[in-house]
Design an enzyme around this catalytic site. Structure first.
Site, short mmCIF file in Angstrom:
data_model
loop_
_atom_site.label_atom_id
_atom_site.label_comp_id
_atom_site.label_asym_id
_atom_site.label_seq_id
_atom_site.Cartn_x
_atom_site.Cartn_y
_atom_site.Cartn_z
N ALA A 57 -34.19 15.81 -5.68
CA ALA A 57 -35.43 15.43 -5.00
C ALA A 57 -35.93 16.60 -4.15
O ALA A 57 -37.12 16.78 -3.97
CB ALA A 57 -35.21 14.20 -4.15
N THR A 58 -35.00 17.39 -3.64
CA THR A 58 -35.40 18.56 -2.84
C THR A 58 -36.30 19.47 -3.68
O THR A 58 -37.34 19.94 -3.21
CB THR A 58 -34.15 19.33 -2.36
OG1 THR A 58 -33.37 18.45 -1.55
CG2 THR A 58 -34.52 20.57 -1.58
N ASN A 78 -34.23 8.44 6.05
CA ASN A 78 -32.81 8.54 5.68
C ASN A 78 -31.88 8.35 6.88
O ASN A 78 -30.74 7.92 6.73
CB ASN A 78 -32.51 9.88 5.00
CG ASN A 78 -32.98 11.06 5.80
OD1 ASN A 78 -34.16 11.14 6.18
ND2 ASN A 78 -32.09 12.00 6.07
N GLN A 113 -35.10 7.34 -0.36
CA GLN A 113 -34.27 6.27 0.22
C GLN A 113 -34.83 4.87 -0.05
O GLN A 113 -34.19 3.88 0.35
CB GLN A 113 -34.11 6.47 1.74
CG GLN A 113 -33.40 7.74 2.13
CD GLN A 113 -31.89 7.69 1.87
OE1 GLN A 113 -31.30 6.63 1.66
NE2 GLN A 113 -31.25 8.85 1.89
N HIS A 153 -28.86 10.17 -7.31
CA HIS A 153 -27.59 9.86 -6.65
C HIS A 153 -27.72 8.89 -5.48
O HIS A 153 -26.72 8.44 -4.93
CB HIS A 153 -26.84 11.14 -6.26
CG HIS A 153 -27.38 11.90 -5.09
ND1 HIS A 153 -26.79 11.86 -3.84
CD2 HIS A 153 -28.41 12.75 -4.97
CE1 HIS A 153 -27.46 12.65 -3.02
NE2 HIS A 153 -28.45 13.21 -3.68
N THR A 175 -33.60 23.88 -19.46
CA THR A 175 -33.04 22.90 -20.38
C THR A 175 -32.60 21.66 -19.60
O THR A 175 -31.85 21.78 -18.62
CB THR A 175 -31.81 23.51 -21.10
OG1 THR A 175 -32.25 24.72 -21.73
CG2 THR A 175 -31.24 22.56 -22.13
N CYS A 186 -27.05 16.51 5.76
CA CYS A 186 -27.36 17.94 5.85
C CYS A 186 -27.20 18.44 7.29
O CYS A 186 -26.76 19.55 7.53
CB CYS A 186 -28.79 18.20 5.40
SG CYS A 186 -29.29 17.14 4.06
N1 PLP Z 1 -35.39 13.06 1.01
C1 PLP Z 1 -34.62 12.14 1.61
C2 PLP Z 1 -35.26 11.09 2.46
C3 PLP Z 1 -33.24 12.18 1.44
O1 PLP Z 1 -32.47 11.29 2.04
C4 PLP Z 1 -32.69 13.20 0.62
C5 PLP Z 1 -31.23 13.32 0.47
O2 PLP Z 1 -30.48 13.18 1.41
C6 PLP Z 1 -33.55 14.11 0.00
C7 PLP Z 1 -34.90 14.01 0.23
C8 PLP Z 1 -33.01 15.18 -0.90
O3 PLP Z 1 -32.52 14.63 -2.10
P1 PLP Z 1 -31.58 15.47 -3.07
O4 PLP Z 1 -30.19 15.25 -2.59
O5 PLP Z 1 -31.80 14.87 -4.44
O6 PLP Z 1 -32.03 16.87 -3.00
#
Ligand code: PLP
Length: 362
Positions: free
Chosen positions: A68-69, A145, A173, A192, A228, A310
């Site tokens: 997602a990042t 989160n 989330q 995940h 890929t 993080c």
């Molecule tokens: N955005 C939120 C609200 C999250 O909680 C997280 C992951 O902790 C992310 C983005 C980032 O997701 P990813 O671990 O897939 O990079």
């Protein structure tokens, strides 16, 4: 171990693991290859894409990403790159994936970071005042989160649209845990967090709102995101989405029951953030004078956290708790307990009892 850190990541569903296995073994063909084994892998990815997309609850287009990042970086950088407008609006309690990307963009362009009130919610009038004719994108998360607070996504999207801006929703989330409100033009999610594998996320895009590509190369994902694809990861994500969609009500009711069990034992703890507008699998609580880092180190067989995975370990007080108006001290006396599908009521009650005992002995 009692696992109560569902915001950091979720245990993989057994059905997901089973669905992925063949694609990690004998079914190794490149999904972009023209022969039968390649086409079989491409077909499996296509089924997965439909499943992940269906859980978004809206038409549009969906590209897989590595996380997602990545999806968030792509959406912010790629929408601004495509637009003549350069201003970006976001909220102080967003995830680092949004805040750090907006901060990077802010080295050369205007950005507005909106505050939240003491319950963690943004004021819609402040959003309205911040969005201008130069605003390209408004980025807001569905569920926070760290504190589980749910922002008014449909209303924020409507305000963005009134001024001709697009809206990105970080739904990481909330996706799979609650329906995603209508309105966003772009939505980021991650496998995940819904009992799928790590290393795969996605960006959903309303038709016509595709950002400029961030990753160039082989032209995969309709030229939007080269690289890929991993059939195993995509299939795992698809299976996780299918199960989440089938079990959404059941999971929701289970989480609500766990919340009731947990909050019944809170005693001297105060809940951080709104308790009404909240995803109830997130219990972020503080207790006056508590050294939460010490508490966590004393309860090593229980996986709970200080806030975002993080930021944990950085020693810095949470930017989310600070944005609610809490002092450094209050932020450092907070813990986050995250639960969901595979958590039992006994795990919750045992944990609360042990946390209460450890806190009282500090
Ligand atoms: N955005 C939120 C609200 C999250 O909680 C997280 C992951 O902790 C992310 C983005 C980032 O997701 P990813 O671990 O897939 O990079």
């Amino acid at each position: 171990m009692i696992y109560l850190d569902y915001q950091a990541t979720t245990p993989m569903a057994p059905e997901v693991e089973q669905a992925m296995l063949p694609w990690l073994g004998e079914k190794f063909a490149n999904p972009h290859a023209p022969y039968r084994a390649g086409r079989e892998a491409a077909a499996a990815i296509s089924v997965a894409r439909d499943r992940v997309s269906a859980l978004m609850g809206q038409g549009g287009k969906l590209a897989f990403t590595g996380s997602a990042t990545e999806a968030i970086n792509w959406a912010i950088k790629g929408i601004v790159a495509k637009s003549e407008r350069k201003h970006v609006v976001t909220i102080a309690t967003e995830h680092a994936a949004v805040l750090d990307t907006v901060d990077w963009h802010g080295r050369h362009h205007d950005v507005t970071i909106l505050p939240v009130d003491s319950s963690g919610l943004v004021d819609l009038e402040a959003v309205r005042a911040a969005v201008t004719e130069d605003t390209a994108l408004v980025a807001a998360m569905l569920v926070n989160n760290e504190i589980g607070v749910i922002q008014p996504i449909a209303e924020i999207a409507a305000i963005a649209h009134e001024k001709g801006a697009l809206m990105l929703c970080d739904a990481v989330q909330g996706y799979g845990r609650m329906p995603i409100p209508d309105g966003p033009d772009l939505i980021a999610a991650s496998a995940h967090k819904i009992h799928g594998p790590k290393g795969v996320g996605c960006l959903w895009m309303r038709e016509g709102c595709e950002p400029e590509p961030l990753i160039h190369g082989g032209g995969q994902e309709e030229g939007l995101r080269s690289g890929t694809l991993s059939p195993a990861l995509c299939v795992g994500f698809g299976m996780a989405a299918k199960i989440a969609s089938e079990r959404m009500e059941e999971d929701h009711a289970h989480v609500a029951a766990l919340w009731e069990a947990a909050t019944a034992q809170l005693g001297e703890w105060t809940v951080n953030g709104s308790t009404d507008r909240r995803y109830r699998g997130n219990l972020n609580i503080r207790r006056q004078g508590l050294d939460s880092a010490r508490l966590i180190s004393e309860l090593r067989d229980i996986a709970i956290s200080l806030g975002s995975a993080c930021a944990s370990g950085s020693g810095r007080p949470s930017h989310v708790l600070r944005a609610l108006g809490l002092s450094d001290m209050q932020a450092k006396s907070s813990i986050r307990i995250g639960f969901g599908r595979y958590t039992t009521e006994e795990e919750i009650t045992d944990t609360l009892a042990r946390i209460n005992e450890a806190a009282a002995n500090q």
